[in-house]
Design a protein around this motif. Structure first.
Motif, mmCIF file in Angstrom:
data_model
loop_
_atom_site.group_PDB
_atom_site.id
_atom_site.type_symbol
_atom_site.label_atom_id
_atom_site.label_comp_id
_atom_site.label_asym_id
_atom_site.label_seq_id
_atom_site.Cartn_x
_atom_site.Cartn_y
_atom_site.Cartn_z
ATOM 1 N N ASN A 85 4.523 -4.440 7.228
ATOM 2 C CA ASN A 85 4.384 -3.612 8.249
ATOM 3 C C ASN A 85 5.099 -2.439 8.279
ATOM 4 O O ASN A 85 5.412 -1.709 9.232
ATOM 5 C CB ASN A 85 5.087 -4.486 9.527
ATOM 6 N N GLY A 86 5.192 -2.020 7.058
ATOM 7 C CA GLY A 86 5.419 -0.354 6.849
ATOM 8 C C GLY A 86 7.119 -0.324 6.472
ATOM 9 O O GLY A 86 7.353 0.901 6.930
ATOM 10 N N ASN A 129 3.565 9.867 -0.451
ATOM 11 C CA ASN A 129 3.695 10.975 0.280
ATOM 12 C C ASN A 129 4.003 10.710 1.525
ATOM 13 O O ASN A 129 3.775 11.562 2.736
ATOM 14 C CB ASN A 129 2.038 11.619 0.155
ATOM 15 N N LYS A 130 4.440 9.407 2.084
ATOM 16 C CA LYS A 130 4.689 9.164 3.608
ATOM 17 C C LYS A 130 6.243 9.127 3.441
ATOM 18 O O LYS A 130 6.881 8.446 2.464
ATOM 19 C CB LYS A 130 3.964 7.999 3.844
ATOM 20 N N GLU A 131 6.691 8.774 4.774
ATOM 21 C CA GLU A 131 8.125 8.488 4.892
ATOM 22 C C GLU A 131 8.292 6.973 5.650
ATOM 23 O O GLU A 131 7.674 6.821 6.593
ATOM 24 C CB GLU A 131 9.050 9.505 5.827
ATOM 25 N N TYR A 132 9.098 6.323 5.006
ATOM 26 C CA TYR A 132 9.371 4.849 5.390
ATOM 27 C C TYR A 132 10.590 4.676 6.338
ATOM 28 O O TYR A 132 11.546 5.091 5.483
ATOM 29 C CB TYR A 132 8.889 3.703 4.608
ATOM 30 N N GLN A 146 3.056 1.725 11.623
ATOM 31 C CA GLN A 146 2.953 2.881 10.539
ATOM 32 C C GLN A 146 4.040 3.577 10.321
ATOM 33 O O GLN A 146 4.773 4.059 10.976
ATOM 34 C CB GLN A 146 1.701 3.511 11.420
ATOM 35 N N PRO A 147 4.165 4.131 8.889
ATOM 36 C CA PRO A 147 5.002 5.116 8.345
ATOM 37 C C PRO A 147 4.809 6.168 9.133
ATOM 38 O O PRO A 147 3.511 6.428 9.408
ATOM 39 C CB PRO A 147 5.179 4.717 6.748
ATOM 40 N N ASP A 200 0.904 -1.191 -0.129
ATOM 41 C CA ASP A 200 0.133 0.109 0.161
ATOM 42 C C ASP A 200 0.889 1.188 -0.020
ATOM 43 O O ASP A 200 0.622 2.405 0.676
ATOM 44 C CB ASP A 200 -0.901 0.011 1.318
ATOM 45 N N PHE A 201 1.941 1.070 -0.797
ATOM 46 C CA PHE A 201 2.938 2.159 -0.640
ATOM 47 C C PHE A 201 2.448 3.654 -0.925
ATOM 48 O O PHE A 201 1.734 3.697 -1.726
ATOM 49 C CB PHE A 201 4.235 1.818 -1.744
#
Length: 733
Positions: free
Chosen positions: A531-532, A495-498, A728-729, A491-492
Motif C-alpha cells: 500500500n505504498g 522517482n517517487k517519495e514514500y 499512493q506515494p 512496484d517501487f
C-alpha cells in the motif's frame, strides 16, 4: 476461428497469472493463519539416542498419544500410551519421562497462572504394567520424579509434598506456605518472569535429598488488577509484584533428608538472589548460583550435605552478569560455563575446584546457544554468529578448543535439537527467503540424512502475492554500524517519495534484524509495502550478539542511546531521495512501545507518527530484577529513570500518537498507559488510545489481534499517508 480462440485463452491465462502474482495481503488472512508454517512438535530424545517420542493429538477422535519414532528412518516404532486406553482421562496435554523411562507423568486440566507457571491434575503412568495413578486430587504444580522413579515431589498451595508411588503415602515437606506470603519450591512472580524458571526444587542423584528455595514475600508490595469479566461486579486479582527499588522476597535455600525427615538451611551469607540450583555429579554436592541485587557479582557455590559450602567461581562485571542454564557437570565434576568476560559470550571449562582449564571458544563473535557436551566424542556443541551477527550456525568443538567443525551448511538461522547420545541432530533452518525446513543430520560432520518437513507449499502460495524482499544492510549511526533491513513496495519507483514506517524492539540483548523467515508482523509489513510504504527495522545500541560493550552501553540509561539511534537513523533515511521526510512513523510493543513513545517526543522534528503497544512509560513502574539489572535502583539512579521517561516531557508531542494497553497485563501494568494518558491530557495534547479489557501483555484471544491490527493499520493510513488517496506515494518534488 480456432486459432483466434486459442489466442484468447492464452491472453486470459496470462492475465490471470499476472493478476495472481499481484494478489494483495489482508489482515483477515494474516491473523486467520493463512500463512502459518508447518513445524515439528517438540520431541523428547530417548536415552539410547536412537529414538525419540512425540505427543500427537488427533483432532477428529480427540485421542492423545505418546509415540516413539526411530531417528534414522523417522518411522513410528510404537505407541507408548494412548488416551483411548485410559479410563480416567480423555486426553492429556504434556508428558514427562522418569529418568529410567519406565514411567510417565501425564498432564490434564492444565490452567495458566502467569507466563510459565501452570496448575493441573497429573497422573503417573507405568509403561510396563499400564497402571495409571492420580498424583493428587487437587490441582498441583511441577510434579517431578525422583531419580529412581519411586516417588514424585510436587507443590500444592505453596508447600512441597512427596508421594511414594508404591505405598501411596504422601509426606508434607513444608507447612508454612501461604498465598502472597510464603512460597516453597516454586518461584515468585519476578523470579518466574525474569529468571525464567518455576520449579525451585531439585532431587539429588540418589533421591535421598531434596533441595528447595523458600520465598518470603511478606513485605513485597501487592499489585491489584480489576477483572471485568461478564458478571455484574468486577473482581480483583491481587499478587505480589516488586517494582524497581521496592522490597523483594527474602530467599533462603534448604535441603530435606527423606530418611530422617529433617530440613537444614544452607548458609549463603550475602546472597540476595538465588536464580539457579542444581545437583552436581556427586550425589552429596549441590551447586548454587547466587547474585547480588545489582546483578553484577555472581558466585557459584558447591555445598556438601555435611554443611561445608565453598565458593568455586566468582564472576563480576561493571554493568551486569547474565544468568543462563548452560552449567554442565562432567563425570569428574569439572564443569562447562559460559561467560562474557572477554567481551564476547564464550564457553569455558573449569575443574571441580573452579580453576580454569581452558577457554573452549574464542573470537570477536558470540556463542548464542550452548547445546551440550558429548563425553564419547569429547566434543561441545553450540550455536554462534561466527557467520555474521544476523545469522546462526551450529558447530562442534573438542573440549580442549581444537578441531572446530561447522555442522550447518546453509546461510540463515540454524537451530539444532540433538539426540541424547549426540549421534544425530534435527536442524531447523530458515532465512529471509526460505521458510522453515527441518532436516535430520549426522552430528559428526553435519551430513544431511534426510529432510523431514518443509514449507514449499507456502512458497508456492506466496508466489501469488505481490511481495518484496527484505534488503539487509548496515547503517552508520552515531559512530556505530547498525544492522538494518528494508522492505520497499514491489512496484517501487525511485522517482517517487514514500512514507517510512519503522519497526523496532531495542531491548537489552534483543535482536529484530535477523536472517530468518517471516513472523506474523512481517506479513503486516508486506501489506503496508503493498500500500505504498517503505518499512525499515534498525537494531541500535543495546541490542545483542555484537559483543558486551555494544550491548551494555545502555547501562543505567535505558531509553537514551537506543532512542538517539532510532532518531538519527530516521533522520538519515529521511534524506534518501525516495523517502518523504515529513511522513516518518515508528511503532513498537512493550520495550518497543517505550521506545516509540520516546522517539515521537524527543524526535518530534523527525517522527510524525508513533504507535505504542503495552509500553513501559517509566521504569519506576517495572519489576526489580529486570529494571535494576540495567538501571540499578531509582534511589541510586533517579536521573537515569526520569530523564528517559516520557511521562516527564509530554509537552513535546507534535505528531499523531496511538497508545494501546490491556487491562489484565500482569507484566507491564496498564498503570503505564494510564499515567501516560494523564500526562498528555494535562499537557493538552491530543492522542488516540485503545484499552483492551481483561487482556494481558500479549493482547490476544478471539478476534482481538485482528481488531488491534485493523486499528493500527487505519491509524497509519489516515495519519502517515494521504487520507483521500492513502495508498499512493507522492510524486517527488
Amino acid at each position: 476461428m480456432r486459432r483466434k480462440f486459442t489466442l484468447i485463452l492464452l491472453f486470459v491465462g496470462l492475465f490471470n497469472f499476472i493478476a495472481a502474482q499481484n494478489q494483495q495481503l489482508t489482515l483477515e488472512e494474516i491473523w486467520g493463519g493463512a500463512f502459518r508454517t508447518k513445524g515439528m512438535d517438540a520431541l523428547h530424545s530417548m536415552r539410547n539416542g536412537q529414538q525419540y517420542t512425540i505427543l500427537n493429538y488427533d483432532s477428529a477422535t480427540k485421542i492423545t498419544t505418546v509415540d516413539k519414532y526411530d531417528y534414522e528412518t523417522l518411522e513410528k516404532v510404537e505407541t507408548i500410551v494412548s488416551s483411548a486406553d485410559l479410563d480416567a482421562i480423555n486426553h492429556f496435554s504434556s508428558y514427562t519421562f522418569s529418568e529410567d523411562e519406565s514411567k510417565l507423568i501425564l498432564a490434564t486440566e492444565v490452567e495458566p497462572i502467569f507466563r510459565r507457571s501452570r496448575l493441573g491434575k497429573y497422573y503417573v503412568y507405568d509403561i510396563k504394567s499400564k497402571q495409571l495413578d492420580l498424583i493428587s486430587e487437587w490441582k498441583i504444580q511441577e510434579p517431578t520424579f525422583s531419580p529412581d522413579a519411586s516417588k514424585v515431589a510436587y507443590v500444592f498451595e505453596n508447600n512441597i509434598y512427596i508421594k511414594d508411588l508404591q505405598s501411596g503415602e504422601v509426606t508434607q515437606v513444608t507447612t508454612d506456605g501461604v498465598k502472597n506470603k510464603i512460597i516453597n519450591g516454586v518461584t515468585d512472580w519476578v523470579y518466574e518472569e525474569e529468571f525464567s524458571f518455576v520449579r525451585a526444587f531439585d532431587w539429588n542423584k540418589s533421591g535421598e535429598y531434596l533441595a528447595y528455595i523458600r520465598f518470603d514475600e511478606t513485605n513485597v508490595p501487592e499489585f491489584s488488577m480489576d477483572v471485568y469479566g461478564e458478571t455484574l461486579y468486577p473482581t480483583q486479582h491481587v499478587f505480589k509484584y516488586p517494582k524497581a527499588g521496592e522490597e523483594n522476597s527474602k530467599v533462603s535455600l534448604h535441603t530435606y533428608n527423606l530418611e530422617t525427615s529433617t530440613t537444614k538451611t544452607v548458609d549463603l551469607k550475602d546472597a540476595y538472589y538465588i536464580p539457579r540450583i542444581q545437583w552436581t555429579e556427586d550425589e552429596d554436592v549441590l551447586s548454587i548460583q547466587a547474585i547480588n541485587r545489582h546483578q553484577n557479582d555472581l558466585k557459584l557455590y558447591f555445598h556438601k550435605i555435611d554443611g561445608q559450602t565453598q565458593m568455586v567461581l566468582n564472576e563480576t562485571d561493571d554493568a551486569y552478569v547474565d544468568i543462563t542454564d548452560n552449567l554442565t557437570f562432567l563425570a569428574d565434576n569439572s564443569f562447562i560455563w559460559t561467560s562474557e568476560k572477554d567481551g564476547f559470550n564464550h564457553i569455558y571449562h573449569y575443574d571441580k575446584n573452579g580453576k580454569l582449564v581452558n577457554q573452549i571458544t574464542s573470537g570477536p563473535w558470540e556463542v548464542t546457544s550452548y547445546y551440550g557436551y558429548d563425553k564419547n566424542s569429547n566434543r561441545v556443541f553450540y550455536q554462534s554468529v561466527e557467520n555474521g551477527s544476523i545469522n546462526r550456525d551450529v558447530y562442534s568443538i573438542r573440549l580442549n578448543g581444537e578441531d572446530k567443525t561447522r555442522l550447518s551448511n546453509e546461510t540463515g538461522t540454524n537451530r539444532a535439537t540433538f539426540s541424547a547420545d549426540f549421534s544425530y541432530f534435527i536442524n531447523a533452518f530458515s532465512s529471509a527467503t526460505t521458510p522453515p525446513k527441518y532436516t535430520l543430520n549426522n552430528s559428526k560432520n553435519g551430513k544431511l540424512i534426510k529432510e523431514i518437513v518443509n514449507n514449499n507449499d507456502l512458497l508456492e502460495k506466496l508466489a501469488n502475492y505481490q511481495l518484496s524482499p527484505k534488503e539487509f544492510s548496515t547503517i552508520e549511526v552515531n559512530g556505530n554500524s547498525l544492522n538494518m533491513w528494508m522492505i520497499k513496495p514491489a512496484d517501487f519507483d525511485p522517482n517517487k517519495e514514500y512514507p517510512l514506517f519503522m519497526s523496532q524492539y531495542s531491548g537489552p540483548g534483543s535482536q529484530s534484524v535477523s536472517n530468518s523467515w517471516m513472523g506474523t508482523n512481517d506479513y503486516w509489513y508486506q501489506m503496508l509495502a503493498q500500500n505504498g510504504y517503505v518499512i525499515v527495522c534498525v537494531d541500535g545500541r543495546g541490542t545483542g550478539f555484537k559483543g558486551a560493550e555494544f550491548k551494555k552501553v545502555t547501562y543505567k540509561e535505558l531509553g537514551k542511546y537506543e532512542v538517539e539511534d532510532q532518531i538519527a537513523a530516521a533522520r538519515q533515511l529521511g534524506q534518501l531521495p525516495f523517502i518523504d521526510h515529513q511522513r516518518i512513523g515508528i511503532w513498537g510493543w512493550s520495550y518497543g512501545g517505550f521506545m516509540s513513545t520516546n522517539c515521537i517526543l524527543k524526535g518530534n522534528d523527525v517522527f510524525s507518527l508513533a504507535i505504542a503497544v503495552a509500553p513501559v512509560t517509566s521504569w519506576r513502574f517495572y519489576d526489580t530484577v529486570y529494571t535494576e539489572r540495567y538501571m540499578r535502583t531509582p534511589q541510586e539512579n533517579a536521573s537515569g529513570y526520569d530523564d528517559n521517561s516520557p511521562l516527564n516531557y509530554p509537552e513535546l508531542l507534535k505528531g499523531d500518537y496511538l497508545l494501546v494497553h490491556g487491562t489484565a497485563d500482569d507484566n507491564v501494568h496498564v498503570q503505564n498507559a494510564m499515567r501516560m494518558a494523564s500526562a498528555l491530557i494535562q499537557a493538552n495534547k491530543q492522542f488516540d488510545w485503545a484499552i483492551y479489557p481483561d487482556k494481558n501483555h500479549g493482547i490476544y484471544g478471539g478476534a482481538t489481534r485482528l481488531q488491534l491490527y485493523t486499528k493500527m493499520t487505519n491509524f497509519i493510513y489516515e495519519n502517515l499517508g494521504n487520507k483521500e488517496n492513502q495508498n499512493q506515494p507522492t510524486t517527488k518534488k
